[in-house]
Design a protein around this motif. Sequence first.
Motif, short mmCIF file in Angstrom:
data_model
loop_
_atom_site.label_atom_id
_atom_site.label_comp_id
_atom_site.label_asym_id
_atom_site.label_seq_id
_atom_site.Cartn_x
_atom_site.Cartn_y
_atom_site.Cartn_z
N GLN A 28 0.80 -1.22 0.00
CA GLN A 28 0.00 0.00 0.00
C GLN A 28 0.84 1.28 0.00
OE1 GLN A 28 -3.58 0.13 2.42
NE2 GLN A 28 -3.23 -2.00 3.03
N LEU A 29 2.16 1.14 0.06
CA LEU A 29 3.02 2.31 0.24
C LEU A 29 3.94 2.53 -0.96
CD1 LEU A 29 4.02 1.58 3.92
CD2 LEU A 29 2.17 3.04 3.10
N ASN A 30 4.27 3.80 -1.20
CA ASN A 30 5.23 4.12 -2.27
C ASN A 30 6.63 4.30 -1.66
OD1 ASN A 30 5.54 6.84 -1.33
ND2 ASN A 30 3.70 7.44 -2.47
N ASP A 31 7.60 4.58 -2.54
CA ASP A 31 9.00 4.73 -2.11
C ASP A 31 9.17 5.79 -1.04
OD1 ASP A 31 9.50 2.83 -4.05
OD2 ASP A 31 10.83 4.09 -5.25
N GLU A 32 8.50 6.90 -1.20
CA GLU A 32 8.62 7.99 -0.22
C GLU A 32 8.01 7.57 1.12
OE1 GLU A 32 6.74 12.39 0.48
OE2 GLU A 32 7.28 11.87 -1.58
N GLU A 33 6.85 6.95 1.08
CA GLU A 33 6.14 6.59 2.31
C GLU A 33 6.91 5.58 3.16
OE1 GLU A 33 1.54 7.32 0.89
OE2 GLU A 33 2.57 5.48 0.26
N ILE A 34 7.64 4.66 2.54
CA ILE A 34 8.37 3.67 3.35
C ILE A 34 9.48 4.32 4.17
CG2 ILE A 34 7.83 1.70 1.87
CD1 ILE A 34 10.80 1.86 0.89
N ASN A 35 9.88 5.51 3.79
CA ASN A 35 10.96 6.19 4.49
C ASN A 35 10.51 7.32 5.41
OD1 ASN A 35 13.57 4.94 3.58
ND2 ASN A 35 12.59 5.32 1.60
N VAL A 36 9.21 7.52 5.55
CA VAL A 36 8.70 8.56 6.45
C VAL A 36 8.92 8.13 7.91
CG1 VAL A 36 6.60 9.70 7.30
CG2 VAL A 36 6.98 9.43 4.84
N ILE A 37 9.51 9.04 8.69
CA ILE A 37 9.68 8.81 10.13
C ILE A 37 8.58 9.60 10.82
CG2 ILE A 37 11.20 9.14 12.11
CD1 ILE A 37 13.57 8.83 10.16
N PRO A 38 7.63 8.91 11.46
CA PRO A 38 6.44 9.59 11.97
C PRO A 38 6.66 10.52 13.16
CG PRO A 38 6.35 7.25 12.46
CD PRO A 38 7.57 7.47 11.63
N ALA A 39 7.73 10.33 13.92
CA ALA A 39 7.97 11.19 15.10
C ALA A 39 9.42 11.00 15.54
CB ALA A 39 7.03 10.81 16.23
N ASP A 40 9.91 11.96 16.32
CA ASP A 40 11.24 11.81 16.89
C ASP A 40 11.32 10.50 17.66
OD1 ASP A 40 11.87 14.31 15.89
OD2 ASP A 40 11.59 15.35 17.81
N GLU A 41 12.47 9.87 17.59
CA GLU A 41 12.71 8.60 18.28
C GLU A 41 11.85 7.45 17.73
OE1 GLU A 41 15.32 8.13 20.38
OE2 GLU A 41 15.74 10.22 19.87
#
Length: 184
Positions: A28-41
């Motif tokens: 369900q995810l694209n190249d950009e989405e797999i690398n998103v960090i949702p929050a610090d830590e």
Amino acid sequence: MDMEQAYLAVALENFRDIKRMGERVLAQLNDEEINVIPADESNSIAIIVKHLVGNMRSRWTDFLTTDGEKPTRNREAEFEGGYPTRAALKEEWEQGWQMVLETVESLTPDDLLKTVTIRGEKHTVMQAIQRQVVHYSVHIGQMVYIGKWLKRDRWQSLSIPRGQSQAYLEEMLKRSEKEKLDKE
């Protein structure tokens, strides 16, 4: 089938189910989405996969004969970077899971009570398998949560969608009844 063989079959199916769940997230995810960090830590899905693959290589290489924490593993590096594309991630993912599945498939009932070590700590083979089932499930759950957060209303449910529990139950009961009648 004896109990030990049944356990190995269940463990193998658990690993396959965990793998499929992760693949349904990744689909369900694209190249950009797999690398998103949702929050610090927090970790991106790519980093979670990188960690899983590092763990798989370490734990399942020479599973019965060497410590599950290989001296060549750099666990800290698993939490840096990620993958530039889903294709690169998928290649590593498949290699890691191949190690897991082939190793578990190679085990015999006589192996289950043998002792293996992970970071010097002794485990029966059965305990070591369960440790990994739990560990991988936790990380796949993280991937699901991040995927749902990223996709929001475009997320395709991986289980029973909200509001459809009763319909799902009724369908399962119908299927069970049909299977029962077919056996008669």
